[in-house]
Design a protein around this motif. Structure first.
Motif, PDB file in Angstrom:
ATOM      1  N   THR A   1       2.601  -7.727  13.462  1.00 44.07           N
ATOM      2  CA  THR A   1       1.837  -8.725  12.723  1.00 44.07           C
ATOM      3  C   THR A   1       1.545  -8.274  11.305  1.00 44.07           C
ATOM      4  N   SER A   2       1.167  -7.017  11.148  1.00 48.25           N
ATOM      5  CA  SER A   2       0.791  -6.524   9.822  1.00 48.25           C
ATOM      6  C   SER A   2       1.817  -5.590   9.203  1.00 48.25           C
ATOM      7  N   SER A   3       2.794  -5.141   9.984  1.00 49.29           N
ATOM      8  CA  SER A   3       3.813  -4.249   9.438  1.00 49.29           C
ATOM      9  C   SER A   3       5.012  -4.188  10.366  1.00 49.29           C
TER      10      SER A   3
ATOM     11  N   THR B   1     -11.334  -4.369  11.127  1.00 54.27           N
ATOM     12  CA  THR B   1     -10.816  -4.410   9.750  1.00 54.27           C
ATOM     13  C   THR B   1     -11.684  -5.309   8.872  1.00 54.27           C
TER      14      THR B   1
ATOM     15  N   GLU C   1       4.528  -2.516   5.281  1.00 50.18           N
ATOM     16  CA  GLU C   1       3.438  -3.463   5.481  1.00 50.18           C
ATOM     17  C   GLU C   1       3.822  -4.842   4.950  1.00 50.18           C
ATOM     18  N   HIS C   2       3.310  -5.861   5.618  1.00 48.71           N
ATOM     19  CA  HIS C   2       3.521  -7.218   5.132  1.00 48.71           C
ATOM     20  C   HIS C   2       2.284  -8.049   5.457  1.00 48.71           C
ATOM     21  N   THR C   3       2.249  -9.224   4.925  1.00 48.34           N
ATOM     22  CA  THR C   3       1.106 -10.104   5.158  1.00 48.34           C
ATOM     23  C   THR C   3       1.551 -11.338   5.921  1.00 48.34           C
ATOM     24  N   VAL C   4       0.594 -11.934   6.592  1.00 53.36           N
ATOM     25  CA  VAL C   4       0.824 -13.183   7.312  1.00 53.36           C
ATOM     26  C   VAL C   4       0.361 -14.337   6.438  1.00 53.36           C
TER      27      VAL C   4
ATOM     28  N   THR D   1      -4.347  -4.848  16.327  1.00 52.30           N
ATOM     29  CA  THR D   1      -4.976  -5.959  15.620  1.00 52.30           C
ATOM     30  C   THR D   1      -5.500  -6.985  16.611  1.00 52.30           C
TER      31      THR D   1
ATOM     32  N   ALA E   1      -8.685  -6.587  14.494  1.00 45.26           N
ATOM     33  CA  ALA E   1      -8.858  -7.414  13.293  1.00 45.26           C
ATOM     34  C   ALA E   1     -10.326  -7.531  12.907  1.00 45.26           C
TER      35      ALA E   1
END
Length: 486
Positions: A10-12, A299, A31-34, A257, A296
């Motif tokens: 989901t996050s990476s 975070t 890492e990436h974003t949704v 997460t 999550a």
């Protein structure tokens, strides 16, 4: 001989290079974003998955010989592609995306709620990939008209690596109502009705070979052409494989997460509020559960407070069992099992001016524990026999979270030497293609988290309050959720 395991999360995206003895020689992440285009909507551009895989492969496989590749990814996701394998829209993610409520209601009326559960193993919920396909057909008919194939992260990587269009049985069993769990195949009458025009992929088991790396994929990734690639599966099931939690009676707890639970059974069981699926290993079935948010929330608290995780964990440890009278519902993005309520919302009860951020952080960890216990009790009510729990994921690196969960549930938890997660499980599957590996040999138990009787007794009382908190606040939460969607 080395094997490569890559997981699209989901996050990476994470990858590991593993030696023949199971030792992780290299690891890397991207890492990436949704994307969140609206309330309850979670999407990602599927083209990023291949780009990140290629980057990870080039970084991890430099100067070594890789003999096989394993893949996995978050799911069930819906990435529809046209005849040329170009995505027709961003991928709709798994149960955190709650947009398909109207389609769920319609399909239950048309097909019958009980019949869907009997044939497909699960009630329709935000986790069901079939309902998400129906949403695209209803709401974006122009895009849907171009769609010809269905992909998830793992099968998208397999397609780019090998040219094969396949999906594993487990992932297919989360495409409710398209898959027949008893028949181990697509249920054509419903598939044709819910996903008309989509060529559903042939099915294999996660550890089976899907194909071999093509010359074109070799040029893009730096991997040798001709090496085998697994069919792969959804990340939580790859994580269960990574720690050997795939036998009857096993329960895998994935700390991340989101929180995920996979209980393995020898027979197909169904229950409202749980996902009954095919297992990752032939001849097994699962009762699975998942929270919409867990890590999550921590975070979110970290970002709000400006403190680091280590500082917050230390303060939460000082707070003590019960978080000085705070009780939290962890439904910050709706909730999946066993509540199955996309309009549920987070609640923090008992706040006073004397409470600290450590108390809030502790309450978030405890909320996860209470939700895990709620799922376990539901699994047992369904006929599951939880005899052994194994913890995996990033959340196992700190002792406090796993200890709280053991105290609340009363279950000891095995923690293996390697808790990297799905990428390691994918590497283990890849090793199986070349006659190596095995979870017990590769990844022995490091320690066991045991419940503390005094803390467990205190949590028993709080758990009874926890079970009352959702029904007491649900109607108000629903009204607020409706206002948020305006």
């Amino acid at each position: 001989m080395y094997v490569l395991g890559v997981d699209i999360g989901t996050s990476s995206s994470k990858g590991v290079l593993v030696g023949p003895d199971g030792t992780v020689r290299r690891s890397a992440a991207r890492e990436h974003t949704v994307d969140r285009p609206g309330p309850g909507r979670f999407e990602m551009d599927g083209r990023h998955w291949w780009r990140e895989f290629a980057e990870l492969a080039r970084e991890l496989a430099r100067d070594v010989t890789v003999g096989a590749v394993g893949v996995s990814g978050m799911g069930p996701c819906v990435l529809l592609a046209d005849a040329g394998d170009e995505p027709v829209r961003p991928a709709i993610l798994y149960g955190v995306d709650t947009r398909a409520t109207a389609q769920i209601d319609r399909l239950e009326r048309e097909l019958g709620k009980d019949e869907i559960r009997r044939r497909g193993g699960s009630d329709l919920s935000s986790q069901a990939a079939g309902a998400k396909i129906a949403w695209i057909a209803d709401e974006e008919p122009g895009r849907y008209a171009r769609a010809r194939r269905l992909y998830m992260p793992s099968s998208w990587l397999v397609r780019r690596l090998t040219g094969a269009y396949v999906l594993d049985h487990h992932s297919a069993s989360q495409c409710t109502p398209l898959y027949d769990v008893g028949g181990l195949g697509w249920h054509r009458p419903w598939a044709d009705a819910v996903a008309p025009g989509i060529e559903l992929p042939p099915l294999r088991w996660p550890g089976e070979q899907a194909g071999t790396v093509t010359r074109e994929a070799a040029r893009e990734t730096g991997l040798p052409a001709g090496i085998p690639v697994t069919t792969g599966t959804i990340d939580a099931w790859a994580e269960a494989l990574s720690v050997g939690a795939h036998g009857a009676g096993d329960l895998m707890l994935m700390y991340g997460t989101t929180m995920f639970l996979v209980h393995t059974t020898a027979e197909h069981l169904t229950w409202p509020g749980l996902w009954g699926t095919v297992g990752a290993v032939p001849g097994t079935y699962n009762l699975a559960g998942g929270m919409a948010t867990s890590g999550a929330i921590t975070t979110w608290l970290r970002d709000l407070s400006g403190a680091g995780y280590e500082e917050l964990l230390a303060e939460a440890g000082e707070s003590g069992a019960g978080a000085n009278g705070l009780l939290m519902l962890p439904y910050f993005a709706g909730e999946r099992t066993p509540v199955m309520d996309p309009r549920a919302r987070g609640v923090i009860a008992g706040l006073t001016l004397s409470h600290t951020r450590g108390d809030l952080y502790r309450a978030a960890l405890e909320a996860t524990g209470f939700a895990v216990r709620h799922n376990i009790e539901t699994i047992r009510a369904a006929g599951g026999d939880v005899r052994r729990a194994v913890a995996v994921g990033g959340g196992t690196r700190g002792a406090l979270w796993t200890q709280i969960v053991s105290d609340i549930t009363g279950l000891p938890q095995e923690v293996r030497v390697t808790s990297i997660g799905a990428s390691y499980g994918s590497a283990l599957l890849a090793a199986g293609l070349v006659g190596e590996g095995g979870a017990d040999a590769w990844n022995p138990v490091r320690h066991v988290v045991t419940p503390r009787p005094e803390a467990s007794a205190a949590y028993d009382e709080l758990y009874r309050l926890y079970l009352r908190l959702y029904p007491s606040t649900a109607s108000l939460a629903h009204e607020l959720a409706d206002r948020q969607h305006r």
